[in-house]
Design a protein around this motif. Structure first.
Motif, mmCIF file in Angstrom:
data_model
loop_
_atom_site.group_PDB
_atom_site.id
_atom_site.type_symbol
_atom_site.label_atom_id
_atom_site.label_comp_id
_atom_site.label_asym_id
_atom_site.label_seq_id
_atom_site.Cartn_x
_atom_site.Cartn_y
_atom_site.Cartn_z
ATOM 1 N N GLU A 161 0.831 -1.199 0.000
ATOM 2 C CA GLU A 161 0.000 0.000 0.000
ATOM 3 C C GLU A 161 0.876 1.264 0.000
ATOM 4 O OE1 GLU A 161 -2.389 -0.058 3.574
ATOM 5 O OE2 GLU A 161 -1.862 2.048 3.858
ATOM 6 N N HIS A 162 1.974 1.237 0.747
ATOM 7 C CA HIS A 162 2.829 2.421 0.839
ATOM 8 C C HIS A 162 3.631 2.632 -0.439
ATOM 9 C CE1 HIS A 162 1.824 2.760 5.010
ATOM 10 N NE2 HIS A 162 2.134 1.490 5.185
ATOM 11 N N PHE A 163 4.002 1.527 -1.105
ATOM 12 C CA PHE A 163 4.839 1.617 -2.303
ATOM 13 C C PHE A 163 4.290 0.646 -3.346
ATOM 14 C CE2 PHE A 163 7.652 2.482 1.323
ATOM 15 C CZ PHE A 163 8.057 3.772 0.989
ATOM 16 N N PRO A 164 3.310 1.072 -4.154
ATOM 17 C CA PRO A 164 2.707 0.162 -5.141
ATOM 18 C C PRO A 164 3.737 -0.462 -6.083
ATOM 19 C CG PRO A 164 1.437 2.195 -4.948
ATOM 20 C CD PRO A 164 2.661 2.381 -4.113
ATOM 21 N N LEU A 165 4.851 0.235 -6.331
ATOM 22 C CA LEU A 165 5.884 -0.314 -7.210
ATOM 23 C C LEU A 165 6.384 -1.669 -6.695
ATOM 24 C CD1 LEU A 165 7.936 -0.023 -9.570
ATOM 25 C CD2 LEU A 165 9.428 1.205 -7.969
ATOM 26 N N LEU A 166 6.393 -1.836 -5.387
ATOM 27 C CA LEU A 166 6.881 -3.101 -4.824
ATOM 28 C C LEU A 166 5.980 -4.266 -5.227
ATOM 29 C CD1 LEU A 166 8.016 -2.128 -1.197
ATOM 30 C CD2 LEU A 166 9.461 -2.628 -3.183
ATOM 31 N N TYR A 167 4.700 -3.983 -5.450
ATOM 32 C CA TYR A 167 3.807 -5.059 -5.894
ATOM 33 C C TYR A 167 4.214 -5.530 -7.285
ATOM 34 C CZ TYR A 167 -0.312 -7.840 -6.753
ATOM 35 O OH TYR A 167 -1.145 -8.897 -7.030
ATOM 36 N N GLU A 168 4.555 -4.561 -8.149
ATOM 37 C CA GLU A 168 5.023 -4.917 -9.504
ATOM 38 C C GLU A 168 6.301 -5.763 -9.423
ATOM 39 O OE1 GLU A 168 3.084 -3.872 -11.951
ATOM 40 O OE2 GLU A 168 1.883 -2.904 -10.378
ATOM 41 N N LEU A 169 7.094 -5.497 -8.417
ATOM 42 C CA LEU A 169 8.403 -6.145 -8.308
ATOM 43 C C LEU A 169 8.378 -7.343 -7.349
ATOM 44 C CD1 LEU A 169 10.528 -2.869 -7.880
ATOM 45 C CD2 LEU A 169 10.361 -4.291 -9.934
ATOM 46 N N ARG A 170 7.174 -7.814 -7.005
ATOM 47 C CA ARG A 170 7.081 -8.755 -5.884
ATOM 48 C C ARG A 170 7.817 -10.064 -6.095
ATOM 49 N NH1 ARG A 170 2.645 -8.529 -8.776
ATOM 50 N NH2 ARG A 170 1.388 -10.352 -9.274
ATOM 51 N N HIS A 171 8.033 -10.464 -7.382
ATOM 52 C CA HIS A 171 8.724 -11.734 -7.617
ATOM 53 C C HIS A 171 10.223 -11.544 -7.859
ATOM 54 C CE1 HIS A 171 4.906 -13.568 -7.433
ATOM 55 N NE2 HIS A 171 4.455 -12.992 -8.535
ATOM 56 N N ARG A 172 10.692 -10.304 -7.745
ATOM 57 C CA ARG A 172 12.118 -10.048 -8.004
ATOM 58 C C ARG A 172 12.938 -10.249 -6.726
ATOM 59 N NH1 ARG A 172 13.472 -5.008 -11.695
ATOM 60 N NH2 ARG A 172 12.015 -6.199 -12.949
ATOM 61 N N ARG A 173 14.116 -10.828 -6.897
ATOM 62 C CA ARG A 173 14.999 -10.980 -5.728
ATOM 63 C C ARG A 173 15.524 -9.621 -5.295
ATOM 64 N NH1 ARG A 173 15.400 -16.137 -4.894
ATOM 65 N NH2 ARG A 173 15.412 -17.550 -6.671
ATOM 66 N N ALA A 174 15.637 -9.453 -3.983
ATOM 67 C CA ALA A 174 16.034 -8.144 -3.454
ATOM 68 C C ALA A 174 17.404 -7.704 -3.970
ATOM 69 C CB ALA A 174 16.030 -8.171 -1.933
ATOM 70 N N GLY A 175 18.292 -8.687 -4.225
ATOM 71 C CA GLY A 175 19.629 -8.360 -4.727
ATOM 72 C C GLY A 175 19.601 -7.730 -6.105
ATOM 73 N N LEU A 176 18.490 -7.910 -6.832
ATOM 74 C CA LEU A 176 18.389 -7.345 -8.187
ATOM 75 C C LEU A 176 17.634 -6.016 -8.199
ATOM 76 C CD1 LEU A 176 17.622 -10.639 -10.153
ATOM 77 C CD2 LEU A 176 19.805 -9.435 -9.927
ATOM 78 N N LEU A 177 17.202 -5.565 -7.044
ATOM 79 C CA LEU A 177 16.498 -4.277 -6.979
ATOM 80 C C LEU A 177 17.518 -3.140 -6.977
ATOM 81 C CD1 LEU A 177 13.925 -5.012 -4.098
ATOM 82 C CD2 LEU A 177 13.503 -5.123 -6.571
ATOM 83 N N SER A 178 17.095 -1.959 -7.405
ATOM 84 C CA SER A 178 17.964 -0.784 -7.296
ATOM 85 C C SER A 178 18.072 -0.402 -5.815
ATOM 86 C CB SER A 178 17.361 0.381 -8.079
ATOM 87 O OG SER A 178 16.191 0.830 -7.417
#
Ligand code: ATP
Length: 237
Positions: free
Chosen positions: A119-136
């Motif tokens: 809810e606070h960061f809708p972008l995280l929903y789009e990225l929900r299956h991405r590994r944290a190490g691959l996030l910016s």
């Protein structure tokens, strides 16, 4: 004496490592719903203060109270249960886990788009299956912040949210903190290097220099005192 309505109350805190005091005789308060900035140059003792509050180090002297209760002798784990959530500057995320798996660790159902974490960061929903190490870096910080908010803290300790991030990203993250504190009456103590951005969203601020308090005022007045802030940041006091 405990102050009514004050979530965090620190009196005459002295803390450090191996008997060497890094922070000396510090007193500060954070009320419910208030955002307070803790400012000062590298090595001024900001992180040490947060560690003493969350119970990672034991104070040498002084009192720390949460909602009027003295935290002396309360373990770091028990402080978490009492509602103290500390986001350290390494962000505390796991590079091998996906975004959704992080929320799962926190007890949020993996597929729930409406869950507080997204809810606070809708972008995280789009990225929900991405590994944290691959996030910016900015996305990782969103994840760290979202995980902290999901836990519905009474006292949120944020250590250098902006570390390694472009100011434009920090400008997006800090208002979320401000909004959350206001809506949920969470007390927020924010250590931040982007002083002017921090003071834009903070109610009040404290400035540490070489482990001692050199100023405590409203964010507006501290923001106007650029000479004081510059001196503190150059560590010349
Ligand atoms: P920074 O932004 O650089 O983290 P800070 O204001 O948060 O600055 P602290 O991390 O609290 O400062 O560090 C204050 C002092 O304590 C520094 O001189 C540092 O070298 C020392 N210090 C920090 N952590 C430890 C430790 N684990 N053991 C011994 N000394 C430490």
């Amino acid at each position: 004496m405990a102050l009514a309505g004050t979530t965090l109350e620190i009196e005459n805190l002295t803390a450090g490592y191996d008997r060497a005091a890094v922070v000396r005789d510090l007193s500060l308060t954070v009320a419910a719903g208030e955002v307070v900035a803790l400012l000062g140059a590298n090595g001024a003792g900001k992180t040490t203060t947060l560690r003493a509050i969350s119970g990672l180090i034991k104070p040498m002297a002084g009192t720390i109270r949460l909602n009027g209760a003295d935290l002396a002798g309360v373990s770091a784990t028990a402080r978490v249960r009492r509602g103290i959530v500390h986001v350290p500057h390494d962000r505390g995320i796991f590079f091998g886990l996906t975004v959704a798996e992080h929320f799962h660790l926190d007890g949020v159902p993996q597929a729930d788009e409406q869950a507080a974490g997204y809810e606070h960061f809708p972008l995280l929903y789009e990225l929900r299956h991405r590994r944290a190490g691959l996030l910016s870096g900015g996305e990782q910080q969103m994840l760290a912040l979202a995980r902290a908010l999901v836990r519905q803290p009474k006292l949120l300790l944020l250590d250098e949210l902006s570390l390694g991030l472009a100011p434009i990203i920090v400008e997006r993250l800090l208002p979320v903190v401000r909004d959350f504190a206001g809506r949920t009456a969470t007390a927020v103590l924010l250590v931040e290097q982007h002083v002017h951005l921090a003071l834009e969203i903070a109610d009040r601020g404290y400035v540490l220099s070489h482990g001692e308090l050199v100023a405590a005022d409203s964010a507006a007045r501290l923001g106007e005192d650029s000479a004081l802030l510059a001196t503190s940041y150059l560590g010349e006091q």
